[in-house]
Write an enzyme that holds these catalytic residues in place. Structure first.
Site, mmCIF file in Angstrom:
data_model
loop_
_atom_site.group_PDB
_atom_site.id
_atom_site.type_symbol
_atom_site.label_atom_id
_atom_site.label_comp_id
_atom_site.label_asym_id
_atom_site.label_seq_id
_atom_site.Cartn_x
_atom_site.Cartn_y
_atom_site.Cartn_z
ATOM 1 N NE ARG A 206 -9.394 -34.465 -17.350
ATOM 2 C CZ ARG A 206 -8.592 -34.033 -18.205
ATOM 3 N NH1 ARG A 206 -7.747 -33.103 -18.488
ATOM 4 N NH2 ARG A 206 -8.849 -34.666 -19.601
ATOM 5 C CG PHE A 225 -3.387 -21.895 -14.328
ATOM 6 C CD1 PHE A 225 -2.420 -20.931 -15.203
ATOM 7 C CD2 PHE A 225 -3.367 -22.805 -13.180
ATOM 8 C CE1 PHE A 225 -2.091 -20.141 -15.058
ATOM 9 C CE2 PHE A 225 -2.220 -21.550 -12.719
ATOM 10 C CZ PHE A 225 -1.564 -19.896 -13.564
ATOM 11 C CG ASP A 254 -9.399 -20.679 -17.476
ATOM 12 O OD1 ASP A 254 -8.598 -21.494 -17.399
ATOM 13 O OD2 ASP A 254 -8.670 -19.866 -18.481
ATOM 14 C CB SER A 255 -7.600 -15.648 -17.975
ATOM 15 O OG SER A 255 -6.506 -16.433 -18.703
ATOM 16 C CG ASP A 304 -2.059 -27.999 -15.825
ATOM 17 O OD1 ASP A 304 -1.829 -27.888 -16.497
ATOM 18 O OD2 ASP A 304 -4.204 -28.409 -16.434
ATOM 19 C CB CYS A 344 2.202 -28.697 -20.493
ATOM 20 S SG CYS A 344 1.860 -26.733 -19.935
HETATM 21 N N1 SAH Z 1 -6.735 -28.050 -16.383
HETATM 22 C C1 SAH Z 1 -7.300 -28.442 -17.751
HETATM 23 C C2 SAH Z 1 -6.386 -27.412 -18.593
HETATM 24 C C3 SAH Z 1 -5.514 -26.065 -18.273
HETATM 25 S S1 SAH Z 1 -4.566 -24.975 -19.462
HETATM 26 C C4 SAH Z 1 -7.614 -29.130 -18.027
HETATM 27 O O1 SAH Z 1 -8.079 -29.958 -17.184
HETATM 28 O O2 SAH Z 1 -8.320 -29.006 -19.076
HETATM 29 C C5 SAH Z 1 -3.938 -23.555 -18.800
HETATM 30 C C6 SAH Z 1 -5.190 -22.723 -18.214
HETATM 31 O O3 SAH Z 1 -4.389 -20.985 -18.518
HETATM 32 C C7 SAH Z 1 -6.227 -22.049 -19.674
HETATM 33 O O4 SAH Z 1 -7.912 -22.583 -20.133
HETATM 34 C C8 SAH Z 1 -5.293 -20.525 -19.743
HETATM 35 O O5 SAH Z 1 -6.751 -19.894 -19.996
HETATM 36 C C9 SAH Z 1 -5.293 -20.287 -18.620
HETATM 37 N N2 SAH Z 1 -4.380 -19.235 -18.239
HETATM 38 C C10 SAH Z 1 -3.085 -19.354 -18.858
HETATM 39 N N3 SAH Z 1 -3.233 -18.034 -18.067
HETATM 40 C C11 SAH Z 1 -3.966 -17.712 -16.700
HETATM 41 C C12 SAH Z 1 -3.586 -16.655 -15.883
HETATM 42 N N4 SAH Z 1 -2.604 -15.960 -15.454
HETATM 43 N N5 SAH Z 1 -4.735 -16.825 -14.829
HETATM 44 C C13 SAH Z 1 -5.654 -17.685 -15.109
HETATM 45 N N6 SAH Z 1 -6.046 -18.095 -15.910
HETATM 46 C C14 SAH Z 1 -4.639 -18.665 -17.018
#
Ligand code: SAH
Length: 400
Positions: A206, A225, A254-255, A304, A344
């Site tokens: 970040r 995400f 995000d979902s 991510d 990850c």
């Molecule tokens: N980049 C973030 C962490 C991401 S974790 C940070 O810096 O804090 C991964 C995220 O993906 C989660 O919040 C989860 O809710 C979301 N997610 C999982 N599958 C998804 C999809 N198909 N579409 C949108 N979001 C999704």
């Protein structure tokens, strides 16, 4: 004292101080859940003291390879203390810190994060579970703090035959916490957030994204995400520092609706009102496809995604999913645009991830400069003895 006798030739990984003993390596012996057992070779030679886990494929996890070591409260307190002290060696720039990162800190199955004055812990193995009270007291002693919230509700608990447990383990107080990371502030809830509340492992990436935003003065950013908007806040902080926040367009996807609401609140919390921000409660894959159809482009894209491949067994399917995502992202990148792409998944190594991203670029008909490799922040250590610690990897690709 109970013994765990290995099959012939199965001592090799323990001699290299790798802490896991798989079910298939065991000839006979065992103990109760979390009980300390003496692990020995087929010839009866001492190999390790380990916590037995009767229900897990990882049937035991080593605490120590020293035959003279007693596994007791003093031993565990010393391990906790040295892990906490090691964080003083790292340049972290945050009061949200991972204090204990399981195997890499010699405490298999224990994850502990500090958010300001509150600790949040996951006890993910039978050994960590059995010693929970001792570990909790050791954590308070080593940090001088009084509040510890337990988030033992991760899927790994099931594999160890343990039920989910959450709630205050020591002290109590608000579960909603504000932390300072680099130049910005973020909020989280240790009771309801993902994992222990926040993704501390992406802290350095970040920061790097903030620097790139300031340097390149991104106008259109897509954070996929986004969870609670960490990369969105970082980009805005970079732009603000460069005097370029006004009119910047930020789309975060995000979902999880609660995560998005928090992301939206983070923009106001950090005073980025001049930007045009949009938060989409949607599936990333479908949204990327739609954006491609609409002919949209972005100066910076963050990908991510969650863990697609927890182990190598899932690698093939996961590789296809990563490739598909990255291919769509490449199509949306403007010339000179920056893609920060991550995996990850422990089951996808750095080389394989590089290959997946490269073949996604080829399929999209896009060439780019791979300018940086990114990884987890140093409070999520990779150690020599436990290569599985290298789970998070990222690439910065700049489109030609
Ligand atoms: N980049 C973030 C962490 C991401 S974790 C940070 O810096 O804090 C991964 C995220 O993906 C989660 O919040 C989860 O809710 C979301 N997610 C999982 N599958 C998804 C999809 N198909 N579409 C949108 N979001 C999704």
């Amino acid at each position: 004292m109970k013994n765990l006798r290995l099959r012939s030739g199965k001592e090799r990984s323990l001699l290299r101080r790798h802490p896991w003993i798989f079910e298939s390596a065991i000839a006979k012996g065992g103990g109760d859940a979390g009980e300390t057992v003496r692990v020995e070779s087929a010839e009866g030679e001492f190999l390790a003291w380990a916590a037995f886990s009767p229900h897990s494929k990882i049937r035991a996890r080593a605490w120590s390879f020293d035959e003279k070591q007693r596994i007791d409260a003093a031993f565990l307190a010393a391990r906790v203390k040295s892990a906490v002290e090691a964080r003083g060696l790292f340049d972290l720039q945050s009061d949200g810190v991972r204090l204990i990162h399981g195997e890499a800190d010699g405490l298999p199955g224990l994850i502990v994060d500090r958010y300001g004055d509150t600790l949040a812990a996951q006890f993910l193995s039978a050994g960590a579970e059995r010693w929970k009270a001792v570990l909790a007291d050791a954590l308070l002693a080593a940090t001088g703090l009084g509040k510890l919230y337990e988030r033992s509700d991760a899927s790994g608990r099931e594999r160890e035959g343990l039920k989910p447990v959450t709630g205050w383990l020591r002290g109590n107080g608000p579960t909603e916490i504000t932390i300072r990371e680099h130049d910005w502030r973020l909020t989280l809830d240790v009771a309801t957030g993902h994992k222990t509340g926040f993704y501390l492992d992406q802290r350095d990436s970040r920061h790097r994204f903030a620097e790139l935003a300031a340097h390149r003065r991104f106008r259109r950013v897509l954070n996929c995400f986004c969870y609670t908007g960490g990369f969105t806040v970082a980009a805005l902080a970079g732009l603000k520092a460069a005097g370029a926040v006004d009119g910047a367009e930020m789309i975060s996807i995000d979902s999880s609706l609660p995560a998005l609401e928090r992301a939206r609140a983070h923009v106001a919390l950090n005073g980025f009102e001049g930007a045009r921000t949009e938060f989409l409660d949607a599936d990333v894959n479908a949204t990327l496809r739609r954006f491609v159809e609409e002919g949209r482009t972005f100066d910076a894209i963050v990908l991510d995604p969650p863990k697609f491949a927890p182990t190598v067994a899932h690698a093939e399917r996961a590789a296809r999913a990563y490739k598909d995502l990255n291919r769509q992202a490449f199509k949306l990148l403007s010339p000179g645009g920056h893609l920060l792409t991550f995996s990850c998944s422990g089951g996808i190594g750095a080389d394989l991830f590089h290959k997946i991203v490269a073949s996604a670029g080829i399929d999209a008909g896009v060439d780019g400069y791979i300018t940086e490799r990114l990884g987890a922040s140093p409070d999520h250590p990779m150690t020599i003895e436990f290569p599985e610690g290298e789970y998070l990897k990222g690439l910065v690709v700049v489109r030609k």
